[in-house]
Write a protein that holds these residues in place. Sequence first.
Motif, PDB file in Angstrom:
ATOM      1  N   GLY A   1       0.890   4.119  -2.916  1.00 31.70           N
ATOM      2  CA  GLY A   1       0.439   5.453  -2.531  1.00 31.70           C
ATOM      3  C   GLY A   1      -0.800   5.491  -1.662  1.00 31.70           C
ATOM      4  N   PHE A   2      -1.191   4.340  -1.108  1.00 30.40           N
ATOM      5  CA  PHE A   2      -2.352   4.354  -0.223  1.00 30.40           C
ATOM      6  C   PHE A   2      -1.969   4.862   1.168  1.00 30.40           C
ATOM      7  CE2 PHE A   2      -6.443   2.019  -1.266  1.00 30.40           C
ATOM      8  CZ  PHE A   2      -6.464   2.541  -2.524  1.00 30.40           C
ATOM      9  N   TYR A   3      -0.795   4.503   1.588  1.00 34.58           N
ATOM     10  CA  TYR A   3      -0.283   4.999   2.860  1.00 34.58           C
ATOM     11  C   TYR A   3       1.030   5.721   2.604  1.00 34.58           C
ATOM     12  CZ  TYR A   3      -3.378   1.567   5.049  1.00 34.58           C
ATOM     13  OH  TYR A   3      -4.446   0.835   5.438  1.00 34.58           O
TER      14      TYR A   3
ATOM     15  N   SER B   1       0.829  -1.200   0.000  1.00 31.93           N
ATOM     16  CA  SER B   1       0.000   0.000   0.000  1.00 31.93           C
ATOM     17  C   SER B   1       0.864   1.251   0.000  1.00 31.93           C
ATOM     18  CB  SER B   1      -0.922   0.006   1.217  1.00 31.93           C
ATOM     19  OG  SER B   1      -1.771  -1.115   1.167  1.00 31.93           O
TER      20      SER B   1
END
Lengths: 520, 321
Positions: A64-66, A60
Amino acid sequence: MTDDQAGGRQAPAAPAIELRGISKAFGPVQANKDISIRVMPGTIHGIIGENGAGKSTLMSILYGFYKADEGEIFINGRKTEIPDSQAAIAAGIGMVFQHFKLVENFTVLENIILGAEDGGLLRPSLSKARKVLSELAVEYELNVDPESRIDQIGVGMQQRVEILKALYRQADILILDEPTGVLTPAEADQLFRILDRLRAEGKTILLITHKLREIMEITDTVSVMRRGEMTATVKTADTSPEELAELMVGRKVLLRVDKVPARPGQTVLEVDNLRVRDPKGVERVKGIDLTVRGGEILGIAGVAGNGQSELLEVLGGMRPGHGQIRLNGTPLALEGPGSDGRARRAAGIAHVPEDRQREGLIMEFHAWENVAFGYHRDPAYQSGPLMNNAALLRDTQAKMQKFDVRPPDPSLAAKNFSGGNQQKIVVAREIERNPNLLLVGQPTRGVDIGAIEFIHKQIVALRDQGAAILLVSVELDEILSLSDRIAVMFDGRIMGERLPGETDERELGLLMAGVSGEAA
Amino acid sequence: MDFLTLIQIFDSTIRLSTPLLLACLAGLFSERAGVYDIGLEGKMLMAAFFSAAVAAVTGSVWLGLLAGIAASMVLAGLHGVAAITFRGNQLISGVAINFLAAGLTVLIAQDWFQQGGRTPSLMGGGRFTPLSLPLAETLAPVPVIGPIYAELLSGHSILVYLAFLAVPASWWVLNRTRFGLRLRAVGENPAAVDTAGVSVVGLRFAAVAICGLLCGIAGAYLATALQAGFVKDMTAGRGFIALAALIFAKWRPWHAMWACLLFGFLQAVALRYQNLDIGGLVIPVQVMDALPYILTVVILAGFVGKAIPPRAGGEPYVKER
């Protein structure tokens, strides 16, 4: 092999992906601790680890989710900031999630262009995508009908759409998160052929899985994660499943279930022409006959959603059905009074439901409360009109000790235990009642290898005491290694029965896909 | 029932359908993006008041329209902040907006105009006047076509034409543009939009803003075109009827138009025939007035077949792995 070639040709080759010192914490939980890896272009790199080891968090971050608390990401040798998915896509990273991110009532084409349209009007984008798609189909043998709607194509096809989505965005790096979880063995083989092809075309693939077999089959290199740390990175050719399992768990693990041949006794469960409709009126179980004898494990294999869950739920008293079931010769009610879970438990049927978090436990309640559920009317837990909490606590403590639940604290809420320990609580509650018949659904879903080994041992021990066991699992490995007989379900029917020693994954896989025994 | 009476009923059907249609399309944009909006009523009411108030004070209906749109969009923004930014319950936020509008409009009206919670009656430039379509006078004497053109199609305010033009426009935007594709996607599976690198929050706010715009026009139409000024609770449940029409139409623009015309027709019939006499059986006016609402209940109770709402409707989007 490809790795060496790439390294040999363009010295010093920049890794397609390089992570340096990535750390990420969620509150007090350190999900990723100082993680560094290098993945060379044109290779398949596996990341293996138990649930909660931090694999998904790491991916992630890469997509780029976190945002990582610390560390740097280099893509093709260049330092890259990935604050959101847009940046990841721009950096040439595509991700195929475990749960597909597709719009079900859109066509394949619409899903593919979503977010990657050319200009404000759809028509030009769609015709361009149609053209690109037919080129990709040739290049990677990824055939899908661009005009079909997602909800009308199978899971394997949907996964192809996800891969095509990434390729359409010109991804050079593909991340696949547990890609085979929803596939039949045949579909999984197809996927691996596609991955092979992608590698041959120079794409870099990160494969996240907890299945050792897949790692051994397809990857060039593999990294092992444990408790947020990367414990090892090795060449796949230089390692073995046993070594990887040990690296994952931190100790030696028995991958095969150790058991003596079954000594089946009298018939315990008989099911005749069982039919089950779901609340919408769709028939999910379409006339099933089966028997389970004492001292044997009948494994029900099948791709999720082929009626196995409904079968378990009817037997466990969680939903009504039609037909006949008999326990030790006595008929059991299938609807109306006497068909509920309480009656089933009174008859000696214990049930480890498929979804422990929704059906097996109340996540907000203490472990000792959860240990009593379903058996809370037991006189041993009563003290006059009140619950005897002291007795319950003692009982829970004993069960936790015996089943090695960690931490052994009865007053901790169920949600605070790891998946494996939650499952141990449920299994302890049900097995310790010495049932005549144990219904087990997905006993090791989302459970770490160490706990899997333990739970399997307990199930076999119960069998050896003479109990009948009905096991439902979508994991073929589990079915093959635990069962004494195997029945395969497809579309609400039993496609065939096999003995584990006389069949293999290929044959079972065909049955699971609905190809009948004769044709196979 | 003669031909001219029929034309008159259809003419009033069109006028009465217009606010429903605008509100229905407003709801359509919001709900297709996954944001339920039961606050259509409140937004219309607020727009009705502010358009009438500004038109009364300035004498310009266009300034009134702008004020109405602005008021409605402020409420839409409020709904957006509650439902999208803070992931609150969309139904509760909508109910709150309805209460807020019902109370505030009367309170401010009383404070500003001291006329018992209404605005002064609008006159002259304070109202939208009927537009005459070209050649309406010339064609009027022609049989059949003449009355249809001159009476039915001509002679409505510009907002009526705007509302009916909004139907093909909405269809085109939803089905033929990038924005429409993304908007529909975000109402079905916001995770797909998010992972494709498009902002879920941005799309949903855009949808809610369009909803506010259309509700604003609907409210302004009520107070400055259909009637001449604001009175307490003048929306009279039209926001809810529009919601029923939206479900009836299964969230599709053309169907929405037909559904709103049906509701408008019932209202027109009720207005025309206060006591309907069918062969000696007199249907009292109350029953006639209640017809649109009864139909609403019937539709909402699901007697029109299965209406599948946008899959992610009503659920705030929380990013997950």
